[in-house]
Write an enzyme that holds these catalytic residues in place. Structure first.
Site, PDB file in Angstrom:
ATOM      1  N   CYS A  10       0.817  -1.234   0.000  1.00  0.00           N
ATOM      2  CA  CYS A  10       0.000   0.000   0.000  1.00  0.00           C
ATOM      3  C   CYS A  10       0.842   1.273   0.000  1.00  0.00           C
ATOM      4  CB  CYS A  10      -0.921   0.070   1.194  1.00  0.00           C
ATOM      5  SG  CYS A  10      -2.012  -1.295   1.298  1.00  0.00           S
ATOM      6  N   ARG A  37       2.796   0.648  -5.576  1.00  0.00           N
ATOM      7  CA  ARG A  37       2.642  -0.060  -4.303  1.00  0.00           C
ATOM      8  C   ARG A  37       1.274  -0.708  -4.130  1.00  0.00           C
ATOM      9  NH1 ARG A  37       6.701   1.688  -0.620  1.00  0.00           N
ATOM     10  NH2 ARG A  37       5.513   0.715   1.025  1.00  0.00           N
ATOM     11  N   TRP A  80      -3.407  -2.101  -1.533  1.00  0.00           N
ATOM     12  CA  TRP A  80      -3.098  -3.386  -2.165  1.00  0.00           C
ATOM     13  C   TRP A  80      -3.427  -4.434  -1.112  1.00  0.00           C
ATOM     14  CZ3 TRP A  80      -1.304  -5.854  -6.546  1.00  0.00           C
ATOM     15  CH2 TRP A  80      -0.741  -7.115  -6.377  1.00  0.00           C
ATOM     16  N   ASN A 106      -0.936   0.989   6.554  1.00  0.00           N
ATOM     17  CA  ASN A 106      -0.266  -0.068   5.819  1.00  0.00           C
ATOM     18  C   ASN A 106       0.214  -1.068   6.860  1.00  0.00           C
ATOM     19  OD1 ASN A 106       1.224  -1.596   4.073  1.00  0.00           O
ATOM     20  ND2 ASN A 106       2.779  -0.039   3.677  1.00  0.00           N
ATOM     21  N   GLY A 107      -0.192  -2.325   6.766  1.00  0.00           N
ATOM     22  CA  GLY A 107       0.214  -3.317   7.759  1.00  0.00           C
ATOM     23  C   GLY A 107      -0.980  -4.150   8.174  1.00  0.00           C
ATOM     24  N   GLU A 498      14.699 -23.108 -12.571  1.00  0.00           N
ATOM     25  CA  GLU A 498      14.397 -21.708 -12.268  1.00  0.00           C
ATOM     26  C   GLU A 498      15.651 -20.839 -12.452  1.00  0.00           C
ATOM     27  OE1 GLU A 498      12.007 -19.811 -11.974  1.00  0.00           O
ATOM     28  OE2 GLU A 498      12.655 -18.099 -10.787  1.00  0.00           O
ATOM     29  N   LYS A 502      15.784 -17.705 -14.992  1.00  0.00           N
ATOM     30  CA  LYS A 502      16.151 -16.338 -14.578  1.00  0.00           C
ATOM     31  C   LYS A 502      17.224 -15.766 -15.493  1.00  0.00           C
ATOM     32  CE  LYS A 502      13.558 -15.393 -12.676  1.00  0.00           C
ATOM     33  NZ  LYS A 502      12.372 -16.007 -12.228  1.00  0.00           N
ATOM     34  N   GLU A 505      15.839 -15.080 -19.134  1.00  0.00           N
ATOM     35  CA  GLU A 505      14.945 -13.935 -19.341  1.00  0.00           C
ATOM     36  C   GLU A 505      15.630 -12.613 -19.029  1.00  0.00           C
ATOM     37  OE1 GLU A 505      11.255 -14.114 -17.110  1.00  0.00           O
ATOM     38  OE2 GLU A 505      12.251 -14.908 -15.361  1.00  0.00           O
ATOM     39  N   HIS A 521      22.529 -38.686 -19.543  1.00  0.00           N
ATOM     40  CA  HIS A 521      21.598 -39.160 -20.582  1.00  0.00           C
ATOM     41  C   HIS A 521      21.563 -38.227 -21.788  1.00  0.00           C
ATOM     42  CE1 HIS A 521      20.273 -42.378 -17.994  1.00  0.00           C
ATOM     43  NE2 HIS A 521      20.138 -41.500 -17.014  1.00  0.00           N
ATOM     44  N   LYS A 620       4.583  -8.761 -17.724  1.00  0.00           N
ATOM     45  CA  LYS A 620       4.495  -9.214 -16.331  1.00  0.00           C
ATOM     46  C   LYS A 620       3.365 -10.211 -16.150  1.00  0.00           C
ATOM     47  CE  LYS A 620       5.456  -9.349 -11.981  1.00  0.00           C
ATOM     48  NZ  LYS A 620       6.572 -10.275 -11.672  1.00  0.00           N
TER      49      LYS A 620
HETATM   50  O1  M6R Z   1       1.650 -14.301 -12.456  1.00  0.00           O
HETATM   51  P1  M6R Z   1       2.087 -15.724 -12.575  1.00  0.00           P
HETATM   52  O2  M6R Z   1       2.807 -16.216 -11.379  1.00  0.00           O
HETATM   53  O3  M6R Z   1       0.942 -16.641 -12.925  1.00  0.00           O
HETATM   54  O4  M6R Z   1       3.087 -15.736 -13.783  1.00  0.00           O
HETATM   55  C1  M6R Z   1       3.630 -16.927 -14.243  1.00  0.00           C
HETATM   56  C2  M6R Z   1       4.755 -16.674 -15.211  1.00  0.00           C
HETATM   57  O5  M6R Z   1       4.300 -15.932 -16.306  1.00  0.00           O
HETATM   58  C3  M6R Z   1       5.928 -15.952 -14.550  1.00  0.00           C
HETATM   59  O6  M6R Z   1       6.419 -16.649 -13.456  1.00  0.00           O
HETATM   60  C4  M6R Z   1       7.061 -15.763 -15.566  1.00  0.00           C
HETATM   61  O7  M6R Z   1       7.601 -17.001 -15.893  1.00  0.00           O
HETATM   62  C5  M6R Z   1       8.123 -14.810 -15.045  1.00  0.00           C
HETATM   63  N1  M6R Z   1       8.614 -14.013 -16.130  1.00  0.00           N
HETATM   64  C6  M6R Z   1       9.275 -15.504 -14.440  1.00  0.00           C
HETATM   65  O8  M6R Z   1      10.269 -14.633 -14.020  1.00  0.00           O
END
Ligand code: M6R
Length: 625
Positions: A10, A37, A80, A106-107, A498, A502, A505, A521, A620
């Protein structure tokens, strides 16, 4: 849908001035820079014009504020997630019975239920579901007592009432409070939720971060936990909760508004990685009964009986959330004894999944809006499964459409690259494992062990983050590299994927995740001296196996960067580089091990001059299938 929703992020902004500025304009403009926020509802109050609140973000609020709405002082808020849905009535600021005391918060006020009961018995009437409203009524109650011949000077009753009220609440808060009886005065308080004061010329500000303040003044005071500040246009006084005066020197901030939103970090991604300890605390808050080894998940209470009978869980998710789900599979099968499958949201419905009422479909999603995950939830619903969510965004479509769930409380994640959400998803999965496990055969002893170690995680994360310069050096050392392999086993098998995601991307280099046992394999064929392997090799039940996989890589002259447990000297003899992490339970190790990988991806991409927060071609929230 039944989720229990506290509030942690928030945006608060408050203003008092005696220089002819229109407070409403100052506040509405300021809210824009706090919008990152929170954006599910917004509100503004000035003593002259009253309160306007709305669901939605600042734009909605601006549309709703009538012409002629004005003031010399006031408070505003962007929300939020709080107790209750994002409706006008639950939006901040909240007031007391008479509309005299207004609070932006906020909290979470943890004892709000008992306070509400006590205040209701005294005749206070509550209109919202918000915990914050309790604080406004509590201040009102103290004001009434103090005004009833307590001997306290009229000019001091407001601050005395606030101090008394804040001493009664338990939980976390960053607050801005205003009282119509003294319209020029604002009071701020901090306990676990950031608050900064802006000190201008004949004007003072309160905000959750400096971003809305900076265009008015660079002179700020950051409050510490337990501080209460009283502001008028010309003065600011800081007290401790005990009423003792505090002398805190202002500082000059050399930040622009965007830097302020990032807390002084260069990118949101780094800021969000650095929030890890706080995120874990927020995900755990109020949910662990350590002495009994139990998890208390309010959002699952309405379906607790059905959950006792569940025979199978299908986790559906995408991207990083999918990898969280894979870790969850290991946790839930090992400790709750429930068969689990993990499906990509985008694949689930093509499998003609066989589901029944004894199946739970659990969606994991930061945004709660990912179209593929949502489609999987709908498929689950259609086929009669119980649908659950682990979701960060309150009131999002997945949160609304699932039968019950657990909110992450990670705060908004701004960087497209998901980091803190993953830590909180893993923590929520550990809580879910305790919850379902204790409904079944998990012993109290195991429950207590998990609870204890969950509580230790924030401190261990602090340690890892304090060592981040080591990762920065590693990123520099491997700066020219075009290909990376990431390996891990068991709980850290998904973390290898993961780590690769990271890096891909953020920096667009080739990175592959691989179950360490799978190397031989096929993947091993790619290894040579310019193809480093990042190995997750912490001390756990598969340590020897991964150690031996690393030997296979070294035999092909592949460089190895190991993420290993503190004190492991053997690994240092084998790997080219080692980043140490503290020891924890094997099931929780991904929560620590993933952080150096997030940092590595961050520094590696930053050093290439890339905009890590907005990787090319990515959004996002992926709301199209
Ligand atoms: O909002 P979501 O957690 O459902 O999103 C899932 C993926 O789109 C998200 O984790 C994406 O892979 C990110 N870019 C990873 O960093």
């Amino acid at each position: 849908m039944c989720y229990i929703v506290p509030l942690y992020m928030c945006g608060i902004f408050a203003y008092t001035g005696r220089n002819g500025k229109d407070a409403a304009k100052v506040l509405l403009d300021g809210l824009v820079s706090l919008e990152y926020r929170g954006y599910d509802s917004a509100g503004i109050f000035t003593p002259e014009s009253g309160a306007v609140k709305t669901p939605g973000a600042v734009l909605e609020l601006k549309k709703k504020v009538p012409k002629g709405f004005k003031g010399k002082s006031g408070i505003a808020h962007l929300r939020w997630a709080t107790h209750g849905e994002p409706t006008e009535i639950n939006a901040h600021p909240h007031s007391d019975c008479e509309g005299e005391v207004w609070v932006a918060h906020n909290g979470i006020i943890e004892n709000f239920k008992e306070l509400k009961k006590k205040l209701s018995a005294k005749g206070h009437t509550f209109v919202s579901e918000s915990d914050t409203e309790v604080l406004a009524h509590l201040i009102e109650e103290h004001l009434t007592i103090l005004r009833r011949g307590s001997g306290v000077a009229k000019k001091d009753v407001f601050e005395r009432a606030v101090l008394a009220a804040l001493n009664e609440v338990r939980g976390t808060y960053g607050v801005a409070i205003q009282y119509k009886g003294e319209p020029e005065k604002l009071i701020a308080g901090r306990m676990g939720s950031p608050i900064v004061l802006g000190l201008g010329k004949k004007e003072h500000f309160i905000a959750s971060d400096p971003s809305p303040i900076l265009k008015h003044t660079k002179k700020v005071v950051f409050l510490n936990d337990g501080d209460v500040a009283v502001l008028t246009p010309k003065s600011h006084t800081i007290y401790k909760l005990s009423s003792e005066l505090v002398n805190r020197e202002p500082e000059e901030l050399d930040w622009n508004a965007e830097e302020a939103q990032k807390g002084g970090y260069e990118h949101f991604m780094l800021k969000e990685v650095m929030e890890a300890p706080e995120v874990i605390e927020n995900t755990l808050r109020g949910r662990v009964i350590a002495e009994k080894g139990l998890a208390k998940l309010g959002g699952l209470e309405s379906v607790a009986k059905e959950l006792e009978k569940i025979e199978r869980i299908i986790i559906v998710a995408c991207g990083t959330a999918y990898y969280a789900g894979l870790v969850g599979e290991y946790m839930l099968e090992e400790f709750a004894g429930i068969p689990v499958e993990v499906e990509l949201g985008s694949e689930f419905r093509y499998r003609s999944p066989v589901l029944n009422q004894r199946t739970a479909v659990l969606a994991i999603s930061q945004s709660g809006e990912t179209a593929d995950t949502l489609a999987a939830v709908r498929e689950g619903k259609k086929k009669g499964a119980l649908t659950l969510g682990i979701v960060n965004a309150v009131g999002s479509t997945i949160a609304r459409e699932t039968d019950a769930g657990v909110y992450n409380h990670a705060g908004p994640e701004i960087s497209v690259v998901s980091t803190k959400a993953l830590l909180s998803q893993l923590t929520a999965l550990a809580l879910l494992t305790m919850f379902l496990g204790r409904q079944r055969k998990m012993s109290a002893k195991i429950g207590k062990d998990i609870a204890r170690e969950l509580r230790n995680l924030p401190e261990k994360l602090e340690k890892i983050l304090a060592w981040r310069a080591e990762v920065e050096k590693l990123a520099k050392k491997y700066a020219g590299t075009r290909d990376f392999m990431f390996i891990g086993r068991k709980y850290n098998y998904p973390i290898a994927f993961e780590g690769a995601l990271k890096l891909k991307e953020c920096s667009y280099v080739h990175a592959e995740g691989c179950g360490a046992g799978e190397l031989k394999h096929g993947h091993l064929a790619m290894i040579f001296e310019d193809f480093p392997t990042v190995a997750l090799v912490t001390k756990d039940s598969v340590y020897e196996k991964v150690f031996s996989n690393i030997q296979q890589v070294k035999a092909r002259k592949g460089p190895v960067i190991a993420v290993a447990t503190e004190g492991d000297e053997e690994i240092a003899k084998l790997a080219d580089d080692v980043f140490y992490v503290p020891k924890t339970l094997e099931m929780l190790s991904p929560i620590l091990n993933v952080v150096p990988l997030q940092l590595f991806a961050y520094y590696f991409a930053r050093d290439k001059g890339l905009n890590v927060d907005r990787p090319r071609n990515l959004a996002k929230s992926v709301t199209v299938e």
